[in-house]
Design a protein around this motif. Structure first.
Motif, short mmCIF file in Angstrom:
data_model
loop_
_atom_site.label_atom_id
_atom_site.label_comp_id
_atom_site.label_asym_id
_atom_site.label_seq_id
_atom_site.Cartn_x
_atom_site.Cartn_y
_atom_site.Cartn_z
N VAL A 182 0.83 -1.20 0.00
CA VAL A 182 0.00 0.00 0.00
C VAL A 182 0.87 1.25 0.00
O VAL A 182 2.08 1.18 0.21
N ARG A 183 0.22 2.37 -0.20
CA ARG A 183 0.88 3.68 -0.11
C ARG A 183 -0.17 4.64 0.45
O ARG A 183 -1.36 4.47 0.22
N LEU A 184 0.28 5.65 1.16
CA LEU A 184 -0.64 6.69 1.60
C LEU A 184 -1.23 7.37 0.37
O LEU A 184 -0.52 7.58 -0.63
N LYS A 185 -2.49 7.71 0.41
CA LYS A 185 -3.13 8.39 -0.72
C LYS A 185 -2.43 9.71 -1.02
O LYS A 185 -2.43 10.17 -2.15
N SER A 186 -1.80 10.31 -0.02
CA SER A 186 -1.10 11.57 -0.21
C SER A 186 0.32 11.38 -0.74
O SER A 186 1.02 12.35 -1.01
N GLY A 187 0.75 10.12 -0.91
CA GLY A 187 2.08 9.82 -1.45
C GLY A 187 2.96 9.17 -0.41
O GLY A 187 2.54 8.87 0.69
N GLY A 188 4.21 8.94 -0.79
CA GLY A 188 5.17 8.33 0.11
C GLY A 188 5.62 6.98 -0.39
O GLY A 188 5.30 6.57 -1.50
N PRO A 189 6.38 6.26 0.45
CA PRO A 189 6.95 4.99 0.03
C PRO A 189 5.91 3.87 -0.02
O PRO A 189 4.87 3.95 0.65
N ALA A 190 6.22 2.84 -0.79
CA ALA A 190 5.41 1.62 -0.77
C ALA A 190 5.64 0.96 0.58
O ALA A 190 6.75 0.93 1.10
N MET A 191 4.56 0.45 1.19
CA MET A 191 4.63 -0.16 2.51
C MET A 191 3.94 -1.51 2.46
O MET A 191 2.99 -1.71 1.71
N THR A 192 4.38 -2.44 3.30
CA THR A 192 3.74 -3.74 3.41
C THR A 192 2.86 -3.75 4.65
O THR A 192 3.29 -3.31 5.72
N VAL A 193 1.64 -4.23 4.50
CA VAL A 193 0.72 -4.32 5.63
C VAL A 193 1.13 -5.53 6.47
O VAL A 193 1.13 -6.66 5.99
N ALA A 194 1.50 -5.29 7.73
CA ALA A 194 1.95 -6.35 8.63
C ALA A 194 0.86 -6.76 9.60
O ALA A 194 0.97 -7.79 10.25
N SER A 233 13.50 2.73 5.17
CA SER A 233 14.04 4.06 5.00
C SER A 233 15.55 3.87 5.05
O SER A 233 16.13 3.73 6.13
N GLY A 234 16.17 3.78 3.87
CA GLY A 234 17.57 3.38 3.81
C GLY A 234 17.67 1.92 4.23
O GLY A 234 16.99 1.06 3.68
N PHE A 235 18.46 1.64 5.26
CA PHE A 235 18.58 0.27 5.77
C PHE A 235 17.71 0.05 7.01
O PHE A 235 17.70 -1.03 7.57
N ASP A 236 17.01 1.09 7.46
CA ASP A 236 16.16 1.00 8.65
C ASP A 236 14.75 0.59 8.28
O ASP A 236 14.19 1.07 7.29
N VAL A 237 14.16 -0.27 9.10
CA VAL A 237 12.75 -0.63 8.93
C VAL A 237 11.92 0.29 9.81
O VAL A 237 12.19 0.45 11.00
#
Length: 63
Positions: free
Chosen positions: A10-22, A38-42
């Protein structure tokens, strides 16, 4: 809106990175635990499902 499930990308409707729903709330509040890199950080945060859009394979480019 189609239902969001664990494992969806998913992604926020306002934009941003692709995210996995956990995780998705079980008490019907539509809260989704999302994780992304975000880089190497989760990173992780809980978002309301109404603020998210599912991504298909063509829309997974980094945010």
């Amino acid at each position: 809106m189609s239902e969001i499930n664990v494992g969806d990308v998913v992604r926020l409707k306002s934009g941003g990175p692709a995210m996995t729903v956990a995780g998705v709330s079980k008490n019907n509040t539509s809260a989704c635990l999302c994780k992304w890199f975000s880089g190497f950080d989760v990173k992780e945060y809980i978002f309301e499902a109404l603020a998210l859009e599912k991504l298909d394979g063509a829309n997974h480019g980094g945010g």
